[in-house]
Design a protein around this motif. Sequence first.
Motif, PDB file in Angstrom:
ATOM      1  N   ALA A   1     -43.156  10.778  17.238  1.00  0.00           N
ATOM      2  CA  ALA A   1     -42.552  11.732  18.166  1.00  0.00           C
ATOM      3  C   ALA A   1     -41.831  10.976  19.276  1.00  0.00           C
ATOM      4  N   TYR A   2     -40.841  11.650  19.862  1.00  0.00           N
ATOM      5  CA  TYR A   2     -40.028  11.090  20.934  1.00  0.00           C
ATOM      6  C   TYR A   2     -39.959  12.086  22.084  1.00  0.00           C
ATOM      7  N   LEU A   3     -39.878  11.554  23.298  1.00  0.00           N
ATOM      8  CA  LEU A   3     -39.875  12.371  24.502  1.00  0.00           C
ATOM      9  C   LEU A   3     -38.877  11.799  25.495  1.00  0.00           C
ATOM     10  N   ARG A   4     -37.930  12.623  25.934  1.00  0.00           N
ATOM     11  CA  ARG A   4     -37.021  12.221  27.008  1.00  0.00           C
ATOM     12  C   ARG A   4     -37.747  12.377  28.326  1.00  0.00           C
TER      13      ARG A   4
ATOM     14  N   TYR B   1     -47.277  15.335  29.251  1.00  0.00           N
ATOM     15  CA  TYR B   1     -45.816  15.423  29.274  1.00  0.00           C
ATOM     16  C   TYR B   1     -45.290  15.926  27.929  1.00  0.00           C
ATOM     17  N   ALA B   2     -45.816  15.371  26.861  1.00  0.00           N
ATOM     18  CA  ALA B   2     -45.357  15.744  25.523  1.00  0.00           C
ATOM     19  C   ALA B   2     -45.629  17.216  25.237  1.00  0.00           C
TER      20      ALA B   2
ATOM     21  N   VAL C   1     -38.654  15.515  20.303  1.00  0.00           N
ATOM     22  CA  VAL C   1     -38.374  15.640  18.877  1.00  0.00           C
ATOM     23  C   VAL C   1     -39.529  15.004  18.113  1.00  0.00           C
ATOM     24  N   ASP C   2     -39.923  15.678  17.065  1.00  0.00           N
ATOM     25  CA  ASP C   2     -41.008  15.241  16.195  1.00  0.00           C
ATOM     26  C   ASP C   2     -40.377  14.768  14.890  1.00  0.00           C
ATOM     27  N   ILE C   3     -40.778  13.601  14.413  1.00  0.00           N
ATOM     28  CA  ILE C   3     -40.231  13.125  13.135  1.00  0.00           C
ATOM     29  C   ILE C   3     -41.296  13.115  12.042  1.00  0.00           C
ATOM     30  N   ASP C   4     -42.395  13.797  12.314  1.00  0.00           N
ATOM     31  CA  ASP C   4     -43.442  13.979  11.325  1.00  0.00           C
ATOM     32  C   ASP C   4     -43.782  12.631  10.675  1.00  0.00           C
TER      33      ASP C   4
END
Length: 154
Positions: free
Chosen positions: A6-9, A28-29, A39-42
């Motif tokens: 997963a990614y977090l701005r 935060y997430a 965004v989640d990239i599983d």
Amino acid sequence: MGVCGAYLRVTPDELRELTEEPERYWAYAEKAVGTERAVDIDKAWNALWFLAGRAGFEVDFVLGGTLLGEADSDAPPRHFTADEVRTISAEMERTGFDRLSRGVALSDLEAEGVYPSIWDDPDALAYVRGYYEALVTFFAGAAKAGEPVVTIVA
């Protein structure tokens, strides 16, 4: 469930807070789920890492970045500076998924033991493509805003 990415701005101030208290990442997430800030990239993370490595990406956008927590902790979050985010975004824009996966056979992913073990499905690369395209959009937004990105594979 398995290992997912997963990614977090984050803003620069939020990154400073997370650097001091990395365990706050999950709070935060959770707030960012369902927004353009996350965004989640599983389980596509390992295939994306493999493909980006083969393509010679300058910055390892999957397992790279600077640790926010202890190196020996279980799956600590990592971050990319705003400059690194711009580099990643530009490279992703130049490298569409067709170019990223050019010359790769599903048997290559299977032979390398790339997680998850789905490479006997003829549509497996479509699964990876969807997550790559989501990351291209995500990193473009972060780059445009001049924001750092925090990532985790856990």
